[in-house]
Write an enzyme that holds these catalytic residues in place. Structure first.
Site, short mmCIF file in Angstrom:
data_model
loop_
_atom_site.label_atom_id
_atom_site.label_comp_id
_atom_site.label_asym_id
_atom_site.label_seq_id
_atom_site.Cartn_x
_atom_site.Cartn_y
_atom_site.Cartn_z
N SER A 188 1.83 -1.54 -7.26
CA SER A 188 1.54 -2.76 -8.05
C SER A 188 0.50 -3.64 -7.37
O SER A 188 0.82 -4.74 -6.91
CB SER A 188 2.83 -3.53 -8.35
N LEU A 220 0.82 -1.21 0.00
CA LEU A 220 0.00 0.00 0.00
C LEU A 220 0.86 1.27 0.00
O LEU A 220 2.01 1.24 0.46
CB LEU A 220 -0.87 0.02 1.26
N SER A 221 0.28 2.36 -0.45
CA SER A 221 0.94 3.65 -0.32
C SER A 221 1.21 3.89 1.17
O SER A 221 0.31 3.69 2.00
CB SER A 221 0.01 4.75 -0.88
N GLY A 222 2.43 4.26 1.50
CA GLY A 222 2.77 4.54 2.89
C GLY A 222 3.24 3.32 3.67
O GLY A 222 3.58 3.43 4.85
N CYS A 223 3.30 2.15 3.03
CA CYS A 223 3.69 0.93 3.78
C CYS A 223 5.19 0.93 4.09
O CYS A 223 5.64 0.18 4.96
CB CYS A 223 3.29 -0.32 3.00
N GLY A 224 5.96 1.72 3.33
CA GLY A 224 7.41 1.78 3.59
C GLY A 224 8.28 1.30 2.43
O GLY A 224 9.51 1.20 2.57
N LYS A 225 7.67 1.04 1.28
CA LYS A 225 8.43 0.51 0.12
C LYS A 225 9.66 1.35 -0.20
O LYS A 225 10.77 0.85 -0.29
CB LYS A 225 7.55 0.47 -1.15
N SER A 226 9.44 2.66 -0.42
CA SER A 226 10.53 3.54 -0.87
C SER A 226 11.62 3.63 0.19
O SER A 226 12.81 3.59 -0.14
CB SER A 226 10.02 4.97 -1.13
N1 LIG Z 1 -5.00 6.62 -6.86
C1 LIG Z 1 -3.81 6.33 -6.36
N2 LIG Z 1 -3.55 5.09 -5.87
C2 LIG Z 1 -2.32 4.81 -5.38
N3 LIG Z 1 -1.28 5.69 -5.33
C3 LIG Z 1 -1.49 6.94 -5.81
C4 LIG Z 1 -2.76 7.31 -6.33
N4 LIG Z 1 -2.68 8.61 -6.74
C5 LIG Z 1 -1.43 9.03 -6.48
N5 LIG Z 1 -0.71 8.03 -5.93
C6 LIG Z 1 0.71 8.17 -5.62
O1 LIG Z 1 1.40 7.46 -6.65
C7 LIG Z 1 2.23 6.45 -6.11
C8 LIG Z 1 1.87 5.08 -6.71
O2 LIG Z 1 2.35 4.97 -8.01
P1 LIG Z 1 2.71 3.54 -8.56
O3 LIG Z 1 3.26 3.77 -9.93
O4 LIG Z 1 3.55 2.83 -7.58
O5 LIG Z 1 1.27 2.83 -8.63
S1 LIG Z 1 0.87 1.48 -9.35
O6 LIG Z 1 1.96 0.51 -9.13
O7 LIG Z 1 0.69 1.74 -10.78
O8 LIG Z 1 -0.37 1.02 -8.73
C9 LIG Z 1 1.96 6.39 -4.63
O9 LIG Z 1 3.27 6.40 -4.09
P2 LIG Z 1 3.66 5.62 -2.74
O10 LIG Z 1 2.93 6.35 -1.66
O11 LIG Z 1 5.16 5.81 -2.68
O12 LIG Z 1 3.27 4.19 -2.86
C10 LIG Z 1 1.17 7.62 -4.30
O13 LIG Z 1 2.00 8.58 -3.74
N1 LIG Z 2 9.58 0.53 9.21
C1 LIG Z 2 9.10 1.76 9.37
N2 LIG Z 2 8.74 2.17 10.59
C2 LIG Z 2 8.23 3.41 10.77
N3 LIG Z 2 8.01 4.31 9.79
C3 LIG Z 2 8.34 3.96 8.56
C4 LIG Z 2 8.89 2.67 8.27
N4 LIG Z 2 9.08 2.59 6.94
C5 LIG Z 2 8.68 3.77 6.43
N5 LIG Z 2 8.25 4.60 7.41
C6 LIG Z 2 7.70 5.95 7.23
O1 LIG Z 2 6.43 5.78 6.63
C7 LIG Z 2 6.20 6.79 5.67
C8 LIG Z 2 5.88 6.14 4.31
O2 LIG Z 2 7.03 5.48 3.85
P1 LIG Z 2 7.36 5.36 2.31
O3 LIG Z 2 8.65 4.66 2.19
O4 LIG Z 2 7.23 6.69 1.62
O5 LIG Z 2 6.16 4.40 1.83
P2 LIG Z 2 5.72 3.99 0.37
O6 LIG Z 2 6.89 4.17 -0.55
O7 LIG Z 2 5.30 2.57 0.49
O8 LIG Z 2 4.58 4.91 0.03
C9 LIG Z 2 7.44 7.68 5.64
O9 LIG Z 2 7.17 8.82 6.44
C10 LIG Z 2 8.51 6.82 6.27
O10 LIG Z 2 9.47 7.58 6.96
#
Ligand SMILES: Nc1ncnc2c1ncn2[C@@H]1O[C@H](COP(=O)(O)OS(=O)(=O)O)[C@@H](OP(=O)(O)O)[C@H]1O
Ligand SMILES: Nc1ncnc2c1ncn2[C@@H]1O[C@H](COP(=O)(O)OP(=O)(O)O)[C@@H](O)[C@H]1O
Length: 225
Positions: free
Chosen positions: A128, A38-44
């Site tokens: 993804s 999920l977005s925010g799960c910590g991937k990056s």
């Molecule tokens: N609708 C919607 N759903 C999910 N995410 C969204 C959306 N709109 C914008 N974002 C931002 O775009 C990042 C996801 O892009 P991705 O290329 O990884 O998405 S995907 O793999 O094609 O599903 C994702 O980045 P991460 O938070 O780093 O995961 C979001 O910041």
């Molecule tokens: N293992 C972890 N424990 C606590 N916070 C984390 C951890 N991994 C990531 N974070 C924090 O969570 C937020 C989202 O991380 P991010 O790597 O941007 O997620 P994603 O790429 O999946 O959207 C950032 O503020 C980051 O500092």
């Protein structure tokens, strides 16, 4: 048949410097370490920590990240329009509908496979959300190398934790109905049933520790030489 179907006219070229010799020179095996979640799960953050760890050891790596790739290779229509015009932008620009995500992941999967062929430890961080799209990348990567070259890493962080973090304020906007197709809120996320690695992203372990877990896995499998 469409006039664009030129598949009969394009022929694969084998090159003199092959993958094996590139890998021998680098002292490592090319592979794709595919972070999903999920977005925010910590991937990056985790992928970045792993990249730093490997770079310090002198490994050849590359990190492809969703937000960055969507600025170029997989840009949205609004980014393409000024240079290429409206028709082109609509045709090749990508958003977050299911088909656009499919094409996003297909493009990235193909690029990642090329990078792995160059012997690079290729780290990717994309939501993804669809298993079928991830399986297709697994096939692209395996077909151009070895089956074990694709390493699916599920960053398993509960939605509540991701939403509480919300570093970009996107969950807030999605809850308010200001973003359509937002993964976990108004769009599905299909957890991998059999990832090579599952990271528990909501159990209080640091991103560095989780990256270390992936590094250890790669080392145990002989990827690091
Ligand atoms: N609708 C919607 N759903 C999910 N995410 C969204 C959306 N709109 C914008 N974002 C931002 O775009 C990042 C996801 O892009 P991705 O290329 O990884 O998405 S995907 O793999 O094609 O599903 C994702 O980045 P991460 O938070 O780093 O995961 C979001 O910041
Ligand atoms: N293992 C972890 N424990 C606590 N916070 C984390 C951890 N991994 C990531 N974070 C924090 O969570 C937020 C989202 O991380 P991010 O790597 O941007 O997620 P994603 O790429 O999946 O959207 C950032 O503020 C980051 O500092």
């Amino acid at each position: 048949m469409s006039e664009k179907d030129v598949s009969g006219d394009i022929v694969w070229h084998d090159h003199s410097v092959d993958r094996r010799s590139r890998e021998q020179r680098l002292g490592q095996l090319g592979c794709v370490v595919w972070f999903t979640g999920l977005s925010g799960c910590g991937k990056s953050t985790i992928a970045n920590e792993l990249d730093v760890m490997l770079a310090r050891e002198g490994r050849a790596t590359i990190l492809l990240d969703g937000d960055n790739v969507r600025h170029g290779l997989c840009a949205p229509p609004s980014k393409l329009q000024p240079e290429h015009g409206a028709e082109f932008a609509e045709r090749f620009g990508l958003g977050f509908g299911a088909v656009d995500r499919e094409e996003n992941i297909r493009r990235i999967g193909s690029v990642a496979a090329l990078m792995a062929s160059a012997g690079l430890i290729t780290l990717t961080a994309f939501v993804s959300p669809y298993q079928r799209d991830r399986d297709r990348v697994r096939k692209i990567v395996s077909d151009s190398g070895r089956p074990e070259d694709f390493v699916e890493v599920f960053v398993d962080t509960p939605l509540e934790v991701c939403e509480a973090r919300d570093p970009k304020g996107l969950y807030k906007k999605a809850r308010a109905g200001e973003i359509a197709n937002f993964t976990g809120i108004s769009d599905p996320y299909e957890p991998p049933p059999k990832p090579e690695i599952r990271l528990d992203g909501g159990a209080g372990r640091s991103a560095g520790e989780l990256a270390g877990q992936v590094r250890q896995w790669l080392s145990d499998r002989g990827v690091l030489g």
